[in-house]
Enzyme design. Structure first.
Site, PDB file in Angstrom:
ATOM      1  CG  HIS A  51      44.795  37.873  32.072  1.00  0.00           C
ATOM      2  ND1 HIS A  51      44.592  37.581  30.744  1.00  0.00           N
ATOM      3  CD2 HIS A  51      46.080  38.284  32.169  1.00  0.00           C
ATOM      4  CE1 HIS A  51      45.699  37.805  30.068  1.00  0.00           C
ATOM      5  NE2 HIS A  51      46.624  38.222  30.916  1.00  0.00           N
ATOM      6  CD  GLU A  53      38.792  38.411  31.417  1.00  0.00           C
ATOM      7  OE1 GLU A  53      38.460  39.029  30.402  1.00  0.00           O
ATOM      8  OE2 GLU A  53      39.966  38.414  31.869  1.00  0.00           O
ATOM      9  CB  CYS A  86      40.547  34.852  30.177  1.00  0.00           C
ATOM     10  SG  CYS A  86      41.777  35.487  31.343  1.00  0.00           S
TER      11      CYS A  86
END
Length: 142
Positions: A51, A53, A86
């Site tokens: 992801h 982040e 995240c």
């Protein structure tokens, strides 16, 4: 650069993501309390399960106290591919602010990241004026 500028950069990074039919294309930038960029990342950066982040935080040095995370999409609050979403990674990093453009639609998971962040005392700012820009690399999913 101001919040709109950093968030626009995060939206631009989303365009670097390899296309996917099972995940959003997202860009993220981590900016220190001093206003300087610490790191950046995008979805599927080095691994198909990355992801944005997560990738940006992994590149950052320890000690992100006071940092701001800019993400084109609301950070995830639930995740199937990794043990921690995240939002939890951001809280653990010490970042105190998150700025995002687009609330996560309930396509793959319910968007609960903003609530998790706020409950942990992280300031959450949504700038919907950049939501269309954040949606563009995801048009095939919508």
């Amino acid at each position: 650069m101001d919040d709109l500028g950093w968030l626009a950069l995060a939206c631009d990074l989303a365009a670097l993501c390899p296309p996917s039919r099972t995940a959003f294309s997202v860009g993220a930038v981590v900016v220190g309390a001093d206003g300087r960029e610490i790191s950046r990342g995008h979805s599927r950066d080095h691994d198909p399960n990355d992801h944005a982040e997560e990738a940006a935080l992994a590149r950052a040095a320890a000690g992100l106290t006071g940092a701001t995370v800019y993400s084109s999409l609301e950070p995830c609050g639930r995740r199937a591919s990794r043990p921690r979403p995240c939002a939890e990674l951001i809280v653990a990093s010490g970042a105190r602010r998150v700025v995002f453009a687009w609330r996560e639609p309930a396509l793959f998971a319910a968007g609960t990241g903003a609530e998790i962040l706020a409950a942990a005392g992280v300031e959450v700012v949504e700038l919907p004026e950049l939501a269309d820009r954040a949606r563009r690399p995801n048009a095939h999913l919508l």
